[in-house]
Scaffold this motif. Sequence first.
Motif, mmCIF file in Angstrom:
data_model
loop_
_atom_site.group_PDB
_atom_site.id
_atom_site.type_symbol
_atom_site.label_atom_id
_atom_site.label_comp_id
_atom_site.label_asym_id
_atom_site.label_seq_id
_atom_site.Cartn_x
_atom_site.Cartn_y
_atom_site.Cartn_z
ATOM 1 N N PHE A 137 0.836 -1.199 0.000
ATOM 2 C CA PHE A 137 0.000 0.000 0.000
ATOM 3 C C PHE A 137 0.876 1.256 0.000
ATOM 4 N N ARG A 138 1.931 1.248 0.809
ATOM 5 C CA ARG A 138 2.797 2.427 0.934
ATOM 6 C C ARG A 138 3.537 2.731 -0.361
ATOM 7 N N ASP A 139 4.019 1.699 -1.037
ATOM 8 C CA ASP A 139 4.708 1.905 -2.307
ATOM 9 C C ASP A 139 3.741 2.425 -3.367
ATOM 10 N N GLY A 140 2.492 1.955 -3.295
ATOM 11 C CA GLY A 140 1.484 2.469 -4.222
ATOM 12 C C GLY A 140 1.237 3.947 -4.019
ATOM 13 N N LEU A 141 1.162 4.375 -2.745
ATOM 14 C CA LEU A 141 0.999 5.796 -2.452
ATOM 15 C C LEU A 141 2.185 6.605 -2.964
ATOM 16 N N GLU A 142 3.388 6.077 -2.766
ATOM 17 C CA GLU A 142 4.589 6.802 -3.186
ATOM 18 C C GLU A 142 4.606 7.005 -4.695
ATOM 19 N N LYS A 143 4.185 5.985 -5.427
ATOM 20 C CA LYS A 143 4.180 6.117 -6.885
ATOM 21 C C LYS A 143 3.073 7.051 -7.360
ATOM 22 N N ASP A 144 1.886 6.937 -6.757
ATOM 23 C CA ASP A 144 0.759 7.763 -7.183
ATOM 24 C C ASP A 144 0.937 9.221 -6.795
ATOM 25 N N PHE A 145 1.537 9.461 -5.618
ATOM 26 C CA PHE A 145 1.621 10.824 -5.090
ATOM 27 C C PHE A 145 3.040 11.388 -5.079
ATOM 28 N N LEU A 146 3.998 10.660 -5.666
ATOM 29 C CA LEU A 146 5.357 11.168 -5.902
ATOM 30 C C LEU A 146 5.957 11.797 -4.646
ATOM 31 N N THR A 147 5.944 11.055 -3.557
ATOM 32 C CA THR A 147 6.327 11.622 -2.266
ATOM 33 C C THR A 147 7.826 11.855 -2.115
ATOM 34 N N THR A 148 8.628 11.481 -3.123
ATOM 35 C CA THR A 148 10.061 11.764 -3.040
ATOM 36 C C THR A 148 10.420 13.096 -3.692
ATOM 37 N N VAL A 149 9.457 13.760 -4.321
ATOM 38 C CA VAL A 149 9.710 15.056 -4.967
ATOM 39 C C VAL A 149 9.613 16.169 -3.934
ATOM 40 N N PRO A 150 10.613 17.057 -3.848
ATOM 41 C CA PRO A 150 10.548 18.165 -2.873
ATOM 42 C C PRO A 150 9.269 18.982 -3.032
ATOM 43 N N GLY A 151 8.574 19.168 -1.926
ATOM 44 C CA GLY A 151 7.275 19.827 -1.945
ATOM 45 C C GLY A 151 6.152 18.822 -1.816
ATOM 46 N N LEU A 152 6.398 17.614 -2.332
ATOM 47 C CA LEU A 152 5.414 16.537 -2.214
ATOM 48 C C LEU A 152 5.784 15.567 -1.094
ATOM 49 N N GLU A 153 7.008 15.713 -0.569
ATOM 50 C CA GLU A 153 7.482 14.787 0.452
ATOM 51 C C GLU A 153 7.114 15.289 1.842
ATOM 52 N N ALA A 154 7.620 14.629 2.855
ATOM 53 C CA ALA A 154 7.314 15.037 4.225
ATOM 54 C C ALA A 154 8.553 15.512 4.990
ATOM 55 N N LEU A 155 9.732 15.419 4.402
ATOM 56 C CA LEU A 155 10.974 15.984 4.931
ATOM 57 C C LEU A 155 11.502 15.357 6.208
ATOM 58 N N PHE A 156 10.728 14.527 6.885
ATOM 59 C CA PHE A 156 11.242 13.884 8.088
ATOM 60 C C PHE A 156 11.008 12.387 7.963
ATOM 61 N N THR A 157 11.829 11.604 8.636
ATOM 62 C CA THR A 157 11.846 10.171 8.374
ATOM 63 C C THR A 157 11.486 9.358 9.609
ATOM 64 N N GLY A 158 11.343 8.075 9.398
ATOM 65 C CA GLY A 158 11.068 7.176 10.508
ATOM 66 C C GLY A 158 9.611 6.773 10.589
ATOM 67 N N THR A 159 9.311 5.919 11.560
ATOM 68 C CA THR A 159 7.950 5.400 11.729
ATOM 69 C C THR A 159 6.949 6.520 11.976
ATOM 70 N N PHE A 160 7.366 7.528 12.762
ATOM 71 C CA PHE A 160 6.433 8.612 13.076
ATOM 72 C C PHE A 160 5.996 9.323 11.806
ATOM 73 N N HIS A 161 6.948 9.588 10.931
ATOM 74 C CA HIS A 161 6.621 10.239 9.654
ATOM 75 C C HIS A 161 5.673 9.374 8.834
#
Length: 504
Positions: free
Chosen positions: A95-119
């Motif tokens: 599910f998470r990989d599907g979200l990343e591909k659909d919503f391009l969460t690695t692109v600056p502005g589309l990402e969340a800038l912080f890492t880990g389980t909490f993010h």
Amino acid sequence: MALHDILFGPFPLTLGILSISLYWVLWYLRRGKQAQAQTQTVTDGPPFYPFDPAALDRKEPYFTQSETPILTFGNSMILPNRYAHEIRNNDHLSFRDGLEKDFLTTVPGLEALFTGTFHNDIVWDTASAFSRQISALIEPLSTETGIFLQENWGDDAEWHSIPLNDSMHLLIAQLTARIFIGEELCRDRAWIQLDISYTAHRTAAIKELPQYGRLIPIVHWFLPSCRALRACVRAARPFVERVLEARREQAQGQGKKQRESIDALSWIDGVAGRTKYDPTLTQLRLAYAAVHTTSDMMAKVVAAICEHDELIQPLREEIVAVVKEHGWSEAALAKMVLLDSVLKETQRLEPLASFTLSRIAREAVVLSDGTRIPKGTQVRLTTDNMWNSSVYPDAAKFDGYRFVRLRDQDTATGTATATGTPSGGLSFVSVSANHMGFGYGKHACPGRFFAGAETKIALCHVLLKYDVELVDGGLAGAQTDGMMIWRDKRAMLRVRRRSGEIEV
């Protein structure tokens, strides 16, 4: 330094390569803009198509349910509804990989800038937490709805027009901000506009970027929607940081007597503790997850009620009777079964998208009938059972009482639960293989309980306080934009103040 070293050293060569790359990126972007402009000129309107659920009804299918074909496009597969139970909770389909591909969460502005389980879990955890305290959210949501309608729809007893989609967007943005960031900013038009702009630019970026394929890591720095998106993030930081700092100071001053806060900003900060996170992006991600989906639902249900105005008086009578008996409470919202049915029927006919359950195969998966999903393949599931007359009789027809009758049938046959909740996914927030408006399985939308309460409260205010009708029904129809289903953005609503049967 020798001339050869000056001309052919590593720095000049790197600069030359970057210049050539930049030239082609800018040329590609300009070509896309020109093609888009030409398309707009030729079509003389938005590139959308009317949405007709009757055309998707398999009551006389070319294929039976077991024969419905699997569609494959490159590295993507569209699976028929018969695979819903297998796909929904398969741990090898991410599910998470599907979200990343659909919503391009690695692109600056589309990402969340912080890492880990909490993010990774923050939006999910927040939505789940607030779904467990709906009763505490009713009063602030009701108050904000009243304030919004007073300021934006007014007390004019004469008919006046407002834009349907824009008004629903502003309303839901204010209600959501009240719960997510609190009273300090929920009525601040600058903050609300940032929320809306971030959602709009993010939607545009997600739609535009995939066409550039492998150039995305370079193109996003120049694409206007991505640049505007990052500008929204920068502009939002002072708002969030100011409010959060005031909350922290207040918490320190009060010690153990710290006030109970029901907004997500304080709750997340408390849960995070010493975990590093970005409060601004958390707020914007929450807004994106909630505002555009719920405002879309509100626009669709208000339009549907106007198109079937015979429902308005029964809905008002139900609201008045239930509130008189139960007050403004979670129990009251649960008892509004006709309103619940109208919401679920609207979502059945016009879900947010025609496909759901986006997943990426982390390893090859073989389904029960031998169908093979190769590693790395993205799979989606069709939602076409929602328009299937063998599942929902006369499926292309809007029937506001459809789920009321189904509830009654469950009650009559003794299949309702001990708490009175109907079985088979018949309430608005329930999910099933035949109604995946909120997804299906363990990754079904965790915010659906909050969204359900929010929409019901807003609709109660609208129906009791105003007469409503569409200015031009022909401009309010449902349309498709790729796999998305929207009400026409040009739709206008005509409203006038009325004397409500009860005070809300």
